[in-house]
Design a protein around this motif. Structure first.
Motif, mmCIF file in Angstrom:
data_model
loop_
_atom_site.group_PDB
_atom_site.id
_atom_site.type_symbol
_atom_site.label_atom_id
_atom_site.label_comp_id
_atom_site.label_asym_id
_atom_site.label_seq_id
_atom_site.Cartn_x
_atom_site.Cartn_y
_atom_site.Cartn_z
ATOM 1 N N THR A 282 10.544 1.393 11.269
ATOM 2 C CA THR A 282 9.617 0.819 10.218
ATOM 3 C C THR A 282 8.330 0.875 10.778
ATOM 4 N N ILE A 283 7.863 0.520 11.948
ATOM 5 C CA ILE A 283 6.678 0.690 12.671
ATOM 6 C C ILE A 283 6.156 2.037 12.491
ATOM 7 N N GLN A 284 7.146 3.140 13.097
ATOM 8 C CA GLN A 284 6.775 4.545 13.165
ATOM 9 C C GLN A 284 6.390 5.108 11.855
ATOM 10 N N MET A 285 7.089 4.526 10.754
ATOM 11 C CA MET A 285 6.910 4.987 9.414
ATOM 12 C C MET A 285 5.367 4.522 8.996
ATOM 13 N N VAL A 286 5.240 3.397 9.108
ATOM 14 C CA VAL A 286 3.641 2.805 8.941
ATOM 15 C C VAL A 286 2.796 3.471 9.442
ATOM 16 N N GLU A 287 2.716 3.741 10.901
ATOM 17 C CA GLU A 287 2.001 4.474 11.849
ATOM 18 C C GLU A 287 1.326 5.776 11.174
ATOM 19 N N LYS A 288 2.540 6.394 10.765
ATOM 20 C CA LYS A 288 2.499 8.000 9.962
ATOM 21 C C LYS A 288 1.836 7.881 8.726
ATOM 22 N N ARG A 289 2.129 6.959 8.174
ATOM 23 C CA ARG A 289 1.351 6.968 6.670
ATOM 24 C C ARG A 289 0.033 6.155 6.813
ATOM 25 N N ILE A 290 -0.339 5.315 7.572
ATOM 26 C CA ILE A 290 -1.830 4.873 7.585
ATOM 27 C C ILE A 290 -2.540 5.691 8.356
ATOM 28 N N PHE B 217 0.913 -1.066 -0.083
ATOM 29 C CA PHE B 217 0.042 -0.035 0.023
ATOM 30 C C PHE B 217 0.891 1.257 0.039
ATOM 31 N N ASP B 218 0.509 2.312 -0.730
ATOM 32 C CA ASP B 218 1.253 3.503 -0.816
ATOM 33 C C ASP B 218 0.553 4.621 -0.205
ATOM 34 N N ASN B 219 0.963 5.391 0.444
ATOM 35 C CA ASN B 219 0.318 6.909 0.760
ATOM 36 C C ASN B 219 1.465 7.871 1.055
ATOM 37 N N ASP B 220 1.862 8.486 -0.197
ATOM 38 C CA ASP B 220 3.050 9.336 0.034
ATOM 39 C C ASP B 220 4.390 8.627 0.296
ATOM 40 N N GLY B 221 4.516 7.428 -0.274
ATOM 41 C CA GLY B 221 5.556 6.380 0.068
ATOM 42 C C GLY B 221 5.095 5.342 0.390
ATOM 43 N N LYS B 222 5.945 4.093 0.259
ATOM 44 C CA LYS B 222 5.398 2.929 1.001
ATOM 45 C C LYS B 222 4.957 2.876 2.274
#
Length: 109
Positions: A50-58, A9-14
């Motif tokens: 990785t988890i922090q980046m995912v939380e930010k993007r989702i 899934f992509d939202n302003d990046g992976k």
């Protein structure tokens, strides 16, 4: 011959894919991001970022963490993360089945 496909899934990046999915499954199983990282041969720092980046993007928290100490600390998935993983698993199974069916249509044995 078989078909292989990477899905994310992509939202302003992976935003989410197999890497974060595997981390979260291990946290769910082991109750610790640190132990999950070790099991996946990742540094704790890489897993945490990785988890922090995912939380930010989702847009929602995936983990609840407790610091170490006498009882040891640990991490658990948030209710939103559990629901998200369930939906992701069902989605991925359906996509994989459709990819295989399309492959078989165009490349029959």
């Amino acid at each position: 011959m078989k078909v292989c496909c990477r899905l994310w899934f992509d939202n302003d990046g992976k935003a989410f894919g197999q890497g974060p999915y595997r981390i979260l499954l291990e946290v769910q199983k082991l109750g610790s991001l640190n132990q999950a990282a070790k099991e996946l041969d990742l540094s704790y720092n890489k897993a945490w970022k990785t988890i922090q980046m995912v939380e930010k993007r989702i847009g929602f928290k995936l983990l609840e963490s407790a610091s170490g100490g006498k009882t040891g600390g640990g991490s658990t998935l948030t209710p939103e993360a559990i629901e998200f993983l369930s939906r992701y698993e069902r989605f991925k199974l359906e996509v994989d089945a459709n990819i295989q069916a399309t492959f078989d249509k165009y490349f029959p044995e």
